[in-house]
Structure formats: structure tokens, C-alpha cells
Write a protein that holds these residues in place. Structure first.
Motif, PDB file in Angstrom:
ATOM      1  N   GLN A 180      27.456 -17.437   1.018  1.00  0.00           N
ATOM      2  CA  GLN A 180      26.563 -18.486   0.546  1.00  0.00           C
ATOM      3  C   GLN A 180      25.121 -19.017   1.037  1.00  0.00           C
ATOM      4  O   GLN A 180      24.517 -19.810   0.823  1.00  0.00           O
ATOM      5  N   SER A 181      24.627 -18.156   1.922  1.00  0.00           N
ATOM      6  CA  SER A 181      23.239 -17.891   2.359  1.00  0.00           C
ATOM      7  C   SER A 181      22.464 -17.428   1.287  1.00  0.00           C
ATOM      8  O   SER A 181      20.999 -17.504   1.501  1.00  0.00           O
TER       9      SER A 181
ATOM     10  N   VAL B 270      17.296 -13.149 -10.283  1.00  0.00           N
ATOM     11  CA  VAL B 270      17.325 -14.217  -9.180  1.00  0.00           C
ATOM     12  C   VAL B 270      17.318 -13.872  -8.142  1.00  0.00           C
ATOM     13  O   VAL B 270      18.190 -13.027  -7.371  1.00  0.00           O
ATOM     14  N   SER B 271      16.840 -14.520  -6.984  1.00  0.00           N
ATOM     15  CA  SER B 271      16.859 -14.138  -5.536  1.00  0.00           C
ATOM     16  C   SER B 271      16.860 -15.427  -4.861  1.00  0.00           C
ATOM     17  O   SER B 271      16.275 -16.561  -5.162  1.00  0.00           O
ATOM     18  N   LEU B 272      17.894 -15.610  -3.634  1.00  0.00           N
ATOM     19  CA  LEU B 272      18.179 -16.901  -3.120  1.00  0.00           C
ATOM     20  C   LEU B 272      18.015 -16.777  -1.633  1.00  0.00           C
ATOM     21  O   LEU B 272      18.736 -15.848  -1.284  1.00  0.00           O
ATOM     22  N   GLU B 273      17.325 -17.638  -1.030  1.00  0.00           N
ATOM     23  CA  GLU B 273      17.475 -17.851   0.602  1.00  0.00           C
ATOM     24  C   GLU B 273      17.825 -19.004   0.873  1.00  0.00           C
ATOM     25  O   GLU B 273      17.076 -20.247   0.398  1.00  0.00           O
TER      26      GLU B 273
ATOM     27  N   THR C 236      21.623 -24.612  -0.362  1.00  0.00           N
ATOM     28  CA  THR C 236      22.796 -24.110  -1.179  1.00  0.00           C
ATOM     29  C   THR C 236      23.028 -24.680  -2.494  1.00  0.00           C
ATOM     30  O   THR C 236      23.362 -24.098  -3.472  1.00  0.00           O
ATOM     31  N   GLU C 237      23.126 -26.100  -2.350  1.00  0.00           N
ATOM     32  CA  GLU C 237      23.646 -26.857  -3.571  1.00  0.00           C
ATOM     33  C   GLU C 237      22.701 -26.443  -4.806  1.00  0.00           C
ATOM     34  O   GLU C 237      22.871 -26.385  -5.999  1.00  0.00           O
ATOM     35  N   VAL C 238      21.271 -26.679  -4.523  1.00  0.00           N
ATOM     36  CA  VAL C 238      20.170 -26.340  -5.353  1.00  0.00           C
ATOM     37  C   VAL C 238      20.161 -24.953  -5.877  1.00  0.00           C
ATOM     38  O   VAL C 238      19.954 -24.650  -7.072  1.00  0.00           O
ATOM     39  N   GLY C 239      20.467 -24.008  -4.819  1.00  0.00           N
ATOM     40  CA  GLY C 239      20.413 -22.671  -5.087  1.00  0.00           C
ATOM     41  C   GLY C 239      21.345 -22.278  -6.189  1.00  0.00           C
ATOM     42  O   GLY C 239      21.093 -21.459  -7.339  1.00  0.00           O
ATOM     43  N   LYS C 240      22.690 -22.978  -5.972  1.00  0.00           N
ATOM     44  CA  LYS C 240      23.559 -22.715  -7.325  1.00  0.00           C
ATOM     45  C   LYS C 240      23.272 -23.239  -8.579  1.00  0.00           C
ATOM     46  O   LYS C 240      23.215 -22.554  -9.587  1.00  0.00           O
ATOM     47  N   LEU C 241      22.280 -24.406  -8.565  1.00  0.00           N
ATOM     48  CA  LEU C 241      21.798 -24.791  -9.766  1.00  0.00           C
ATOM     49  C   LEU C 241      20.859 -23.977 -10.418  1.00  0.00           C
ATOM     50  O   LEU C 241      20.685 -23.741 -11.714  1.00  0.00           O
ATOM     51  N   VAL C 242      20.028 -23.520  -9.539  1.00  0.00           N
ATOM     52  CA  VAL C 242      18.826 -22.565 -10.115  1.00  0.00           C
ATOM     53  C   VAL C 242      19.606 -21.226 -10.738  1.00  0.00           C
ATOM     54  O   VAL C 242      19.448 -20.782 -11.781  1.00  0.00           O
TER      55      VAL C 242
ATOM     56  N   VAL D 203      13.104 -15.471 -10.897  1.00  0.00           N
ATOM     57  CA  VAL D 203      13.070 -16.678 -10.184  1.00  0.00           C
ATOM     58  C   VAL D 203      13.402 -16.399  -8.776  1.00  0.00           C
ATOM     59  O   VAL D 203      14.391 -15.883  -8.412  1.00  0.00           O
ATOM     60  N   ALA D 204      12.627 -16.750  -7.849  1.00  0.00           N
ATOM     61  CA  ALA D 204      12.793 -16.645  -6.381  1.00  0.00           C
ATOM     62  C   ALA D 204      13.021 -18.489  -5.873  1.00  0.00           C
ATOM     63  O   ALA D 204      12.218 -19.048  -6.058  1.00  0.00           O
ATOM     64  N   PHE D 205      13.985 -18.304  -5.024  1.00  0.00           N
ATOM     65  CA  PHE D 205      14.166 -19.693  -4.649  1.00  0.00           C
ATOM     66  C   PHE D 205      14.652 -19.950  -3.028  1.00  0.00           C
ATOM     67  O   PHE D 205      15.272 -18.957  -2.708  1.00  0.00           O
ATOM     68  N   THR D 206      14.096 -20.743  -2.546  1.00  0.00           N
ATOM     69  CA  THR D 206      14.398 -20.986  -1.202  1.00  0.00           C
ATOM     70  C   THR D 206      14.778 -22.460  -0.771  1.00  0.00           C
ATOM     71  O   THR D 206      13.688 -23.312  -1.308  1.00  0.00           O
ATOM     72  N   GLY D 207      15.884 -22.801  -0.579  1.00  0.00           N
ATOM     73  CA  GLY D 207      16.159 -24.253  -0.105  1.00  0.00           C
ATOM     74  C   GLY D 207      17.653 -24.405   0.065  1.00  0.00           C
ATOM     75  O   GLY D 207      18.192 -23.478   0.502  1.00  0.00           O
TER      76      GLY D 207
END
Ligand code: NAI
Ligand code: MG
Length: 501
Positions: free
Chosen positions: A466-467, A256-259, A239-245, A233-237
Motif C-alpha cells: 500500500q505504499s 495511474v502512479s502512486l507514491e 494512502t487514503e487519498v491515493g485510493k480516492l485518486v 495521473v501521478a500522485f504523491t500523498g
């Protein structure tokens, strides 16, 4: 006289794109997306949720194990290249839609977003044939090599601030590496993702390789992140939702990758070229109405030049044209939604309660009747900000800059790094050694020296702290979309012998 309405006056309609077919949501539900400049409905879109995500993941799995696995790397590259050409050809139409759905000025969608979208597909088209394994010099009569394999089915969840560009950053490397995809666009800006779907089909990608399911985050997005059928799963959005993802993905140990968010320091030393630094401060915070994860929202100015700098910044910011985003002369359009607008206004109120001084803006502008229902906000400058204040610590995601003064380099580095975020930073100075000292000292994924908001498909982008984690664009993006497999071969042809002859 014709009773048929021109297409542009009636809301557009979009279905979901699953397994190469355009279909309604299983629930039959739809949602609407407004034009943020006028509040008028731009499109009515099928609203995907768990059932549609299930179908899309199954289609992506079938394509991954079937047709797509037989397509050569060269053909993957050719399809990506063809897609980049189609985007270039359709730039005027796609740019106008991007502006109508998101609100960004037409000058930005035409000359920044769309060219970068095409550039990303073109850049990763070249990579498709260059994803290689290695041979490893292991001892003895052994041959060891690695294979680079696609990870499989990728769930990609993207935000609304650069609707097409965020799709391109995610789709291009994933497709180059041979993955299949379920893309969930943001509910605020689904239109161009669906237009991109049409071009993906036209470029020749087999059915099911890219599936696009618009819908809300709490339903479609959450279903995708938690789906046991996806491999990444790759997510951009936020930080709050990134933690949920990340939590949802942890259940299946999905990659997981998070931006995520940012609160970038943009730093002006007294030895900087002041005109250049003023223009860089404006580019850092007013571009895309400030709805940029790497926005230079904390503007650190060395005490000795603060008054002179702020005077120029205020004067130049007063000339920013806020209004009709379809007008070529407009610098800033509306914020994306009523929700974002009230969030920004809320932060401006907090800043004043905390003791910051409004030098400019702080409220919505007075505009012509046609735009009175739009979500516009003025370019806003706060001075007398302290780095501990909420306005300096929390992501506003709007055209609001906090000016913080500093005394010397040590004091500056401490303050600049005093944030939960670490996405980007800018520095303005004529001292070359200081510039590079700073580049090393700042905990962030991207550093701009005497420039701001520079991007290229070949240059990696991503966060510290946390970015988020993972790097998009450049060759590093391919690491997120490939597995490394190690293969051992005994060349001796003899029994192993360890347990006797
Ligand atoms: P968000 O993080 O809620 O939305 C981003 C994407 O995630 C959208 O596609 C949304 O549908 C999806 N999503 C929402 N909840 C989800 C969930 N529980 N599971 C899976 N997917 C989910 O951001 P939002 O609410 O639009 O904006 C709030 C704030 O987030 C902004 O003010 C800004 O600070 C930050 N933000 C940061 C962005 C960035 O580029 N880093 C982009 C957009 C927002
Ligand atoms: Mg949200």
C-alpha cells in the motif's frame, strides 16, 4: 521617508499559471498560506477548482497536439537543462521561500532540496534524446519495430513535505518524454510551485506545456484526478487519498502512479557500528521533522545492544536544535501545519495509552516569543513498543520513532514485513551476507544498508504493497510517461494469401 513597504513584509500574491498566462481563479477566490514557524501569512494564492482545472487541461491538450509536439527531443533536453541552471542560480532565494512556506531548516532546503531539484531536471534533460524504440526479431518477411510515445496530458498532484522536489520528480521525466502537464501543488505549500512556473517560462517551454493550479485537494485535486481529458495521473500523498485518486482515475481508465505512505523498519543488529547506527536512526526519523514517506519510524534494535543503543540515541537526540528554521544552526523547524501538529500529538497520546514509554519529547518545545505560534514538536522517542500497536502500524509523519526489540533474524524479518506499507527499509550490520539476505527478504522498494535517506535522480524510488505503484527517478520513471507502440511492416510485397489466391 518612504511609505512603500519592503516586499518581504507584505504577503506575496500568486495567480494560477494557465496556458502561459497568470490568471485569477474563475471563482475569484484566494487562500492564504502561513509561515509555519510564526503563523504569519506568507502568501495569498488564487484558489483553483473544477473550472480552472478544465481550462488548464484544455491548454495542456492544445499544447500537446500543437507546439510541443513539434519541439525536437534535443530542444526539450535543452529547456530542461536551462531550467536546472536557473534553479541553481536562484538557490538562495528559492531555499529561503521553501523554508518560509514549509518550515524545513534552511540548511536542508539549501543543501538537500534545491540541489536535488536541479539534479533531477539535469538528469532528465539527458534522457530527452535517449528515449528510443526497438527493432524486434520477428520471423518471416516482416519488419517490426516499436515507437516510444508520450502518453499525453498528465495530471500531477503533489504533497507539501518536499514542495519543489516533488514537483521536480514529476515534471522532469514527463517533460523529457514530451508530455504536457497540469500540476496541483499542496494547499499548505503552493509558493515555490508558482516560482518554478516563472522559471519554466524563462527556460523557454511553450505556453500550455506546464500549467499550475494551486487549490484544495477535495476540489482542485479531485477535479484533476477525475478529469476525462487527462491521460495519466501521478500522485504523491496519503494512502487514503491515493485510493480516492485511483478510484476516480478508474472511471476513465486513466493511467495511474502512486507514491504513498510508509512505516519503514530501520534495523540495528548487535554487530553494527553503534555510533553509525545511532546517527542513521536520527537521520531516519528527524530529517525534515519526520515528514518523510520513507522515514525510519519503526526502529528495530537487537535485544543484546538495546540499552547501550538507546542511551546513545537519547543523549545525541537531546542535542538537536529545534527552532528558527532560517537559522543555519537549526536541525529541526516546525511541522508544516497546525493540523499535522495535532495529529502527531494525538499519536503520542495513543502510544502512551497503548503502553509505550516516552524516552524523549512527546510534546511541543518552549521557544522564544517570535515562535510561540509556530507548529513545533520535540524529537520524540518511544521505547517498549510492540509491532502490533497503532504507533507502529500507522503513519505518524512527524519526528516520532518507535523502538521495538527483536531476538534473531527470523523474528525480525517477520515483524519488519508485518505492515501494510512497503516503501523502504534500513539495516545496520557489519555482516555482509546478512545485509544482502535482508535486502532480498524485505518487501519494500528501497533498501539502505549502513546508511539512510540516500537519493539520486538516477536511482528509482517507489513502493510495494500500500505504499503505491510506479517508480519515480531513474530510467524507470520514463515507463510511466511513455506508451510503447508496435509497428508491423510486410517486406515481401505479396498478398497475404490466407484466404486463397
Ligand atoms: P493528502 O494526501 O491529503 O495530500 C496530498 C495531496 O493530495 C495534496 O496536494 C492535496 O491537496 C491532494 N488531495 C487531497 N485530497 C484529494 C482528493 N480527494 N483528490 C485529489 N487530490 C487530493 O495528505 P495530507 O492531508 O496533507 O496529510 C495527511 C497524511 O498523509 C500525513 O500525515 C501523512 O501521513 C500522509 N502524507 C504522505 C506523504 C508522502 O510523501 N507519502 C506526503 C503528505 C502526506
Ligand atoms: Mg488531506
Amino acid at each position: 521617508m518612504s511609505s512603500v513597504q519592503p516586499a518581504e513584509t507584505s504577503p506575496r500574491k500568486y495567480q494560477l499559471m494557465i496556458d502561459g498566462k497568470w490568471v485569477d481563479a474563475e471563482s475569484g477566490k484566494t487562500f492564504t498560506t502561513p509561515n509555519p514557524a510564526t503563523g504569519e501569512i506568507l502568501a495569498e494564492v488564487a484558489e483553483g477548482d473544477q473550472a480552472d482545472i478544465d481550462k488548464a487541461v484544455a491548454a495542456a491538450r492544445k499544447a500537446f497536439e500543437g507546439k510541443w509536439s513539434k519541439v525536437s527531443a534535443r530542444d526539450r533536453g535543452r529547456m530542461l537543462y536551462k531550467l536546472s541552471q536557473l534553479i541553481e542560480e536562484r538557490t538562495p532565494e528559492l531555499a529561503a521561500l521553501e523554508t518560509s512556506d514549509n518550515g524545513k531548516p534552511i540548511k536542508e532546503s539549501t543543501y538537500v532540496d534545491l540541489p536535488q531539484v536541479a539534479e533531477n531536471f539535469e538528469y532528465f534533460a539527458g534522457w530527452a534524446t535517449k528515449i528510443e524504440g526497438e527493432t524486434i526479431p520477428v520471423p518471416g518477411q516482416m519488419f517490426n519495430y516499436t515507437l516510444r510515445e508520450p502518453v499525453g496530458v498528465c495530471g500531477q498532484i503533489i504533497p507539501w513535505n518536499f514542495p519543489l522536489l516533488m514537483a521536480a520528480w514529476k515534471l522532469a521525466p514527463a517533460l523529457a518524454a514530451g508530455n504536457t502537464i497540469v500540476l496541483k501543488p499542496a494547499e499548505q505549500t503552493p509558493v515555490n510551485a508558482m516560482e518554478l512556473g516563472k522559471l519554466i517560462q524563462e527556460a523557454g517551454f511553450p505556453d500550455g506545456v506546464v500549467n499550475i493550479v494551486p487549490g484544495y485537494g477535495e476540489t482542485a485535486g479531485a477535479a484533476l484526478a477525475a478529469h476525462p481529458g487527462i491521460d495519466k495521473v501521478a500522485f504523491t500523498g496519503s494512502t487514503e487519498v491515493g485510493k480516492l485518486v485511483a478510484k476516480a482515475a478508474a472511471e476513465n481508465l486513466t493511467k495511474v502512479s502512486l507514491e504513498l505512505g510508509g512505516k519503514a523498519p530501520n534495523i540495528v543488529f548487535a554487530d553494527a557500528d553503534i555510533e553509525q547506527a545511532v546517527s542513521g536512526a536520527m537521520m531516519g526519523i528527524f530529517f525534515n521533522q519526520g515528514q518523510v514517506c520513507c522515514a525510519g519510524s519503526r526502529l528495530f534494535v537487537e535485544e543484546g545492544v538495546k540499552d547501550q543503543f538507546l542511551e546513545r540515541l537519547q543523549a545525541k537526540s537531546a542535542n538537536i536544535v529545534v527552532g528558527d528554521p532560517m537559522d543555519q544552526g537549526t536541525h529541526m523547524g516546525p511541522q508544516v501545519s497546525a493540523e499535522q501538529l495535532s495529529r502527531i500529538q494525538g499519536y503520542c497520546d495513543v502510544a502512551q495509552e497503548e503502553g509505550a514509554t516516552v524516552l524523549a519529547g512527546g510534546k511541543s518545545p518552549e521557544l522564544a516569543a517570535a515562535f510561540q505560534k509556530g507548529y513545533f514538536f520535540q524529537p520524540t522517542i518511544f521505547s517498549d513498543v510492540k509491532n502490533q500497536m497503532r504507533i507502529a502500524q500507522e503513519e505518524v509523519f512527524g519526528p516520532v520513532v518507535s523502538v521495538i526489540s527483536f531476538k534473531d533474524e527470523d523474528d525480525l524479518i517477520k515483524q519488519a514485513n508485518d505492515t501494510i506499507y512497503g516503501l523502504s527499509a534500513g539495516i545496520w550490520t557489519s555482516n555482509i551476507t546478512r545485509a544482502h539476505r535482508f535486502a532480498k527478504a524485505i518487501h519494500a522498494g528501497v533498501i539502505w544498508i549502513n546508511t539512510y535517506n540516500m537519493f539520486n535522480a538516477a536511482s528509482p524510488f517507489g513502493g510495494y504493497k500500500q505504499s503505491g505503484y510506479g517508480r519515480e527517478m531513474g530510467k524507470h520513471a520514463l515507463d510511466m510517461y511513455t506508451h510503447v507502440k508496435s509497428v508491423w511492416v510486410d517486406l515481401s510485397g505479396k498478398p497475404i494469401g490466407w484466404f486463397g489466391k
